[in-house]
Design a protein around this motif. Sequence first.
Motif, short mmCIF file in Angstrom:
data_model
loop_
_atom_site.label_atom_id
_atom_site.label_comp_id
_atom_site.label_asym_id
_atom_site.label_seq_id
_atom_site.Cartn_x
_atom_site.Cartn_y
_atom_site.Cartn_z
N SER A 203 8.93 -3.05 10.62
CA SER A 203 8.20 -4.31 10.69
C SER A 203 6.80 -4.19 10.08
O SER A 203 6.34 -5.08 9.36
CB SER A 203 8.10 -4.78 12.14
N SER A 204 6.14 -3.09 10.36
CA SER A 204 4.82 -2.86 9.76
C SER A 204 4.94 -2.54 8.27
O SER A 204 4.13 -3.01 7.46
CB SER A 204 4.10 -1.72 10.48
N LEU A 205 5.94 -1.74 7.92
CA LEU A 205 6.13 -1.40 6.51
C LEU A 205 6.46 -2.63 5.67
O LEU A 205 6.08 -2.72 4.50
CB LEU A 205 7.25 -0.37 6.36
N ALA A 206 7.18 -3.60 6.25
CA ALA A 206 7.52 -4.81 5.52
C ALA A 206 6.27 -5.58 5.13
O ALA A 206 6.15 -6.09 4.00
CB ALA A 206 8.44 -5.69 6.36
N VAL A 207 5.32 -5.68 6.06
CA VAL A 207 4.06 -6.38 5.76
C VAL A 207 3.27 -5.63 4.69
O VAL A 207 2.75 -6.22 3.74
CB VAL A 207 3.23 -6.54 7.04
N ILE A 208 3.19 -4.31 4.83
CA ILE A 208 2.45 -3.51 3.85
C ILE A 208 3.08 -3.64 2.47
O ILE A 208 2.38 -3.81 1.46
CB ILE A 208 2.41 -2.04 4.30
N ALA A 209 4.41 -3.54 2.41
CA ALA A 209 5.09 -3.62 1.12
C ALA A 209 4.92 -4.98 0.47
O ALA A 209 4.65 -5.08 -0.74
CB ALA A 209 6.58 -3.31 1.31
N ALA A 210 5.08 -6.05 1.26
CA ALA A 210 4.90 -7.39 0.70
C ALA A 210 3.47 -7.59 0.22
O ALA A 210 3.23 -8.24 -0.80
CB ALA A 210 5.26 -8.44 1.76
N LEU A 211 2.52 -7.03 0.96
CA LEU A 211 1.10 -7.16 0.59
C LEU A 211 0.81 -6.44 -0.72
O LEU A 211 0.18 -6.99 -1.64
CB LEU A 211 0.24 -6.58 1.71
N ILE A 212 1.28 -5.20 -0.84
CA ILE A 212 1.02 -4.42 -2.05
C ILE A 212 1.73 -5.04 -3.25
O ILE A 212 1.18 -5.06 -4.36
CB ILE A 212 1.46 -2.96 -1.85
N ALA A 213 2.93 -5.55 -3.04
CA ALA A 213 3.67 -6.15 -4.15
C ALA A 213 2.92 -7.34 -4.73
O ALA A 213 3.06 -7.64 -5.92
CB ALA A 213 5.06 -6.58 -3.67
N GLU A 214 2.13 -8.02 -3.92
CA GLU A 214 1.38 -9.19 -4.41
C GLU A 214 0.24 -8.80 -5.33
O GLU A 214 -0.31 -9.65 -6.03
CB GLU A 214 0.84 -9.98 -3.22
#
Length: 270
Positions: A203-214
């Motif tokens: 759940s935390s990794l999903a937010v980090i990954a979506a954030l970095i991808a932006e």
Amino acid sequence: MTSLAETGATDARARLPIGEVRWSTVLAPLALGVVVIGLWQLAVDALEIEPFVLPSPGAIAGEIGANIDSVVSGARATGRNALLGLVIGGVVGVAGALLAGTFRVVDELAANVVAAAAVVPIVALAPVLYSMFGAAVDTGRIIVAALSVAVPVYLNTLRGLREVLPVHRDLMAAYAAGRWQVAREITLPTATPYVFTGLRVGSSLAVIAALIAEYFGGPIGGLGKSITSSAASSNYPLAWAYVTGAIVLGLLFYVATLTVEQWLSRHHHP
């Protein structure tokens, strides 16, 4: 049958008496956070640290108050991609672990693939996906988030499937239980705490990954894009305001996953 399921699923949860330590687990981090923020403010004021190095908490709070609608809107955009990635990655991770736990050949074939997926850098994957699907849509960002979730969910679920005690399997065999009965009464209840461990990490990794991808392009509106835009215009307190929004979003994802785990635990194993 029921006693075996309860025994397998309860062992992992027994180490986390959540109901008994709820207040301490909430108040202790809050108290530490207040102390850290206070020391941060004192250090910035006493040492006269420039905003481009480290803005003060007061300046960040002021930007959050002045741009709360933008922060919430960015968190909503990033959170949507992270949520879709969490759901997709969770389903893929659990399904893959079930296949690997059932068929040895799948386990052997998937081991190297999962190991490779675990070390794929988001900074390299996101631009490739944008060239494939286009940066104007969220497909690439969702895939990046899903991949970040699928690996820990797969590994934790597979570990849970292997935690079933041989004596329980022998007892089910003595009862002439079918494969579905064994899965329902023994395997799945034992693996469930491990599945949620993977989901909490994911759940935390999903937010980090979506954030970095932006960071690498796409429609303006997500927290990642807002952070880079604010930093590029030298508005560092505003950039930290969006970072704060990302932190809160990650905490909400983690708490939501933990809440679902507790609810299922109490509902099925009172």
